[in-house]
Write a protein that holds these residues in place. Sequence first.
Motif, PDB file in Angstrom:
ATOM      1  N   ILE A  78       0.815  -1.210   0.000  1.00  0.00           N
ATOM      2  CA  ILE A  78       0.000   0.000   0.000  1.00  0.00           C
ATOM      3  C   ILE A  78       0.850   1.262   0.000  1.00  0.00           C
ATOM      4  CG2 ILE A  78      -0.159   0.141   2.512  1.00  0.00           C
ATOM      5  CD1 ILE A  78      -2.970   0.899  -0.050  1.00  0.00           C
ATOM      6  N   ALA A  79       2.096   1.165   0.496  1.00  0.00           N
ATOM      7  CA  ALA A  79       2.959   2.343   0.555  1.00  0.00           C
ATOM      8  C   ALA A  79       3.255   2.891  -0.828  1.00  0.00           C
ATOM      9  CB  ALA A  79       4.271   1.997   1.273  1.00  0.00           C
ATOM     10  N   VAL A  80       3.305   2.026  -1.829  1.00  0.00           N
ATOM     11  CA  VAL A  80       3.564   2.482  -3.198  1.00  0.00           C
ATOM     12  C   VAL A  80       2.415   3.349  -3.689  1.00  0.00           C
ATOM     13  CG1 VAL A  80       4.033   1.757  -5.572  1.00  0.00           C
ATOM     14  CG2 VAL A  80       4.929   0.417  -3.660  1.00  0.00           C
ATOM     15  N   TRP A  81       1.187   2.981  -3.325  1.00  0.00           N
ATOM     16  CA  TRP A  81       0.014   3.754  -3.728  1.00  0.00           C
ATOM     17  C   TRP A  81       0.022   5.137  -3.096  1.00  0.00           C
ATOM     18  CZ3 TRP A  81      -4.395   1.924  -6.622  1.00  0.00           C
ATOM     19  CH2 TRP A  81      -4.237   0.615  -7.101  1.00  0.00           C
ATOM     20  N   ALA A  82       0.617   5.256  -1.932  1.00  0.00           N
ATOM     21  CA  ALA A  82       0.667   6.545  -1.236  1.00  0.00           C
ATOM     22  C   ALA A  82       1.844   7.395  -1.684  1.00  0.00           C
ATOM     23  CB  ALA A  82       0.749   6.325   0.276  1.00  0.00           C
ATOM     24  N   GLY A  83       2.801   6.792  -2.381  1.00  0.00           N
ATOM     25  CA  GLY A  83       3.993   7.503  -2.831  1.00  0.00           C
ATOM     26  C   GLY A  83       3.739   8.359  -4.052  1.00  0.00           C
ATOM     27  N   PRO A  84       4.774   8.986  -4.604  1.00  0.00           N
ATOM     28  CA  PRO A  84       4.619   9.915  -5.725  1.00  0.00           C
ATOM     29  C   PRO A  84       4.042   9.286  -6.986  1.00  0.00           C
ATOM     30  CG  PRO A  84       6.936   9.379  -5.372  1.00  0.00           C
ATOM     31  CD  PRO A  84       6.184   8.860  -4.183  1.00  0.00           C
ATOM     32  N   THR A  85       4.304   7.996  -7.206  1.00  0.00           N
ATOM     33  CA  THR A  85       3.820   7.341  -8.424  1.00  0.00           C
ATOM     34  C   THR A  85       2.507   6.598  -8.211  1.00  0.00           C
ATOM     35  OG1 THR A  85       5.102   5.336  -7.945  1.00  0.00           O
ATOM     36  CG2 THR A  85       6.181   7.047  -9.246  1.00  0.00           C
ATOM     37  N   GLY A  86       1.945   6.674  -7.006  1.00  0.00           N
ATOM     38  CA  GLY A  86       0.754   5.889  -6.684  1.00  0.00           C
ATOM     39  C   GLY A  86      -0.431   6.129  -7.593  1.00  0.00           C
ATOM     40  N   GLY A  87      -0.605   7.338  -8.078  1.00  0.00           N
ATOM     41  CA  GLY A  87      -1.740   7.638  -8.935  1.00  0.00           C
ATOM     42  C   GLY A  87      -1.682   6.986 -10.296  1.00  0.00           C
ATOM     43  N   PHE A  88      -0.487   6.601 -10.719  1.00  0.00           N
ATOM     44  CA  PHE A  88      -0.368   5.959 -12.028  1.00  0.00           C
ATOM     45  C   PHE A  88      -0.899   4.531 -12.004  1.00  0.00           C
ATOM     46  CE2 PHE A  88       2.738   9.381 -12.370  1.00  0.00           C
ATOM     47  CZ  PHE A  88       2.449   9.875 -13.636  1.00  0.00           C
ATOM     48  N   LEU A  89      -0.926   3.909 -10.840  1.00  0.00           N
ATOM     49  CA  LEU A  89      -1.376   2.523 -10.744  1.00  0.00           C
ATOM     50  C   LEU A  89      -2.842   2.369 -11.141  1.00  0.00           C
ATOM     51  CD1 LEU A  89       0.538   1.485  -7.503  1.00  0.00           C
ATOM     52  CD2 LEU A  89       1.077   0.864  -9.866  1.00  0.00           C
ATOM     53  N   PRO A  90      -3.783   3.121 -10.562  1.00  0.00           N
ATOM     54  CA  PRO A  90      -5.156   3.031 -11.066  1.00  0.00           C
ATOM     55  C   PRO A  90      -5.253   3.539 -12.500  1.00  0.00           C
ATOM     56  CG  PRO A  90      -4.962   4.827  -9.485  1.00  0.00           C
ATOM     57  CD  PRO A  90      -3.697   4.034  -9.399  1.00  0.00           C
ATOM     58  N   GLY A  91      -4.342   4.439 -12.873  1.00  0.00           N
ATOM     59  CA  GLY A  91      -4.320   4.924 -14.254  1.00  0.00           C
ATOM     60  C   GLY A  91      -4.037   3.807 -15.241  1.00  0.00           C
ATOM     61  N   TYR A  92      -3.187   2.857 -14.835  1.00  0.00           N
ATOM     62  CA  TYR A  92      -2.921   1.692 -15.692  1.00  0.00           C
ATOM     63  C   TYR A  92      -4.211   0.945 -16.002  1.00  0.00           C
ATOM     64  CZ  TYR A  92       2.122   2.047 -14.577  1.00  0.00           C
ATOM     65  OH  TYR A  92       3.423   2.457 -14.434  1.00  0.00           O
ATOM     66  N   LEU A  93      -5.028   0.749 -14.972  1.00  0.00           N
ATOM     67  CA  LEU A  93      -6.275   0.000 -15.145  1.00  0.00           C
ATOM     68  C   LEU A  93      -7.266   0.769 -16.004  1.00  0.00           C
ATOM     69  CD1 LEU A  93      -8.024  -2.437 -14.488  1.00  0.00           C
ATOM     70  CD2 LEU A  93      -8.716  -1.292 -12.364  1.00  0.00           C
TER      71      LEU A  93
END
Length: 205
Positions: A78-93
């Motif tokens: 979950i820490a990755v989602w809170a980090g600077p790149t976290g918003g790109f993860l849902p963007g992938y989907l």
Amino acid sequence: MKNTHILKSSFIALFAAIICIGCFMKIPLGPVPIVLQNAICILTGILLGGILGGAPTALFLLAGLIGLPVYAGGTGGIAVWAGPTGGFLPGYLIGAILAGFIAGKPSITEKKFSVKVAVKITIAFFAGMIILYVPGVIHFANWAAKTNRIPADKTAFTFTMGACVLPYLPGDLIKIIVGIPIALKVRPIVAQYLYQDNSTNKNEQ
């Protein structure tokens, strides 16, 4: 008759594994690294088409969310989602689903080159790659503001564009150029396994 449910599950698992393997393909560039996973997510969305196209990315995101090291650089949690790149993860989907809907279900008739199909795949790739930036940029701007990373001479918008958008556009363009012919070549193969019966029935009518 082929068990399409098993085949679909197999393709989803296979493509999710390919996305996960992409975590090792990372080039550090400031707080947002250059990765291949974004393009792979969009590509798998185009290959499967429709809502099914987002399934491999969803599985990949879930694997990382529970702690498996499948995100860029072998990270997870979950820490990755809170980090600077976290918003790109849902963007992938979001990008994978959008690209899948634009591309539509693959067909074995795509074995023959068609300008119409090529244009559709191209639009799907560009749309998917562009839309994934939206949640990523919003999240990064909020993260930068909260962590006081924005220089005094810049706004949140200009800092974000310079940090996680503009430097990556040439690389993303190359990914699209490489991905389009791959999609055109592989989509008929996927259709042969997943949608052959439907295509055959249509041809017989």
